[in-house]
Design an enzyme around this catalytic site. Structure first.
Site: not given
Ligand SMILES: C[S@@+](CC[C@H](N)C(=O)[O-])C[C@H]1O[C@@H](n2cnc3c(N)ncnc32)[C@H](O)[C@@H]1O
Length: 255
Positions: A120, A158, A173
């Site tokens: 989470e 890159r 790019d």
């Molecule tokens: C299942 S997600 C948790 C989502 C969180 N409970 C929420 O609803 O915002 C687990 C992890 O994935 C990463 N993550 C999820 N979505 C992301 C995004 N759009 N961009 C960057 N990291 C992401 C984050 O590090 C997060 O703590």
């Protein structure tokens, strides 16, 4: 430049670091990457890195203690002067969406500690205490921050000198200031005819000025169709000349 990555899944990085045009930059430490698993810093036989959320609800939350011990180890390994230490970046939907200007800034930085969340998310107290910046990959939810970390690493690497086989190629790019922030033009290679579709004849002409003009017109057209706001930015920055505007006027008239 050095990136220290905190991840519960370091094995996700090995194939990426060994593949493609960027692999030499990682192998030579031109872009140094160090992987740190909070589980190695967790206590007890089970080396727990997560627990149930206070207040109830689904899922698990990453524990603060293993993360703190892991970060202490990174800071010690970098032997950092606290005044010059690199920022700690958390990947999170909360963050600003990664874009080309941000990538260019990171590409000129000494690096960062990158924190990949899982489950989470991370105990908020660790975020409040240590996180300097948050980066999102977009308005969707990933299972973890690793793919976002890989995206940042790849985009930054890159841009490092000598990484791409053709030195100037990243300048042409999409989003690049050398291309006035427009989208890239289409590309073609052999065969000259495929399923009845011919390569645009100008590309076979050998006439460099005409080829360059064609590519510019294509970029303008594609940007106008798919990302008109980029065109507006280029115009506001005074990057479109009279020929560009004439092409855009024709596009607007549907010619
Ligand atoms: C299942 S997600 C948790 C989502 C969180 N409970 C929420 O609803 O915002 C687990 C992890 O994935 C990463 N993550 C999820 N979505 C992301 C995004 N759009 N961009 C960057 N990291 C992401 C984050 O590090 C997060 O703590």
């Amino acid at each position: 430049m050095r990136f220290d990555i905190i991840t519960l899944f370091p094995e996700m990085f090995a194939p990426f670091l060994a593949s493609g045009v960027t692999r030499r930059a990682y192998a030579s430490d031109q872009v140094a990457v160090r992987l740190w698993n909070p589980r190695d810093y967790a206590q007890g036989n089970y080396r727990r890195v997560d627990d149930r959320p206070f207040g109830g609800g689904p899922g698990m939350v990453m524990l603060v203690e293993p993360l703190q011990a892991c970060l202490d180890a990174i800071r010690a390994d970098r032997a950092e002067d606290p005044a010059t230490q690199v920022p700690l970046v958390l990947f999170s939907p909360i963050g600003k969406t990664l874009d080309h200007p941000a990538v260019e800034q990171w590409a000129q930085s000494p690096g960062a500690v990158l924190l990949c969340g899982r489950y989470e998310g991370i105990d908020q107290r660790f975020i409040d205490t240590h996180v300097d910046a948050q980066i999102s990959l977009g308005d969707f939810v990933l299972s973890g921050g690793e793919i976002a970390a890989l995206a940042l690493l790849d985009a930054v690497t890159r841009l490092q000198p000598g990484v791409l086989n053709d030195a100037g190629s990243h300048q042409l790019d999409s989003f690049n200031p050398s291309l006035d922030g427009l989208l890239d033009c289409p590309h073609y290679t052999r065969p000259e005819v495929w399923q009845g579709q011919e390569v645009p004849p100008v590309l076979m002409s050998g006439h460099h000025a005409q080829i360059e003009r064609w590519r510019r017109d294509q970029s303008l057209q594609i940007t106008a169709r798919h990302r008109p706001e980029l065109l507006a930015k280029a115009r506001a920055a005074g990057r479109l000349d009279r020929k560009d505007e004439a092409v855009l006027a024709k596009i607007a008239d549907g010619l």
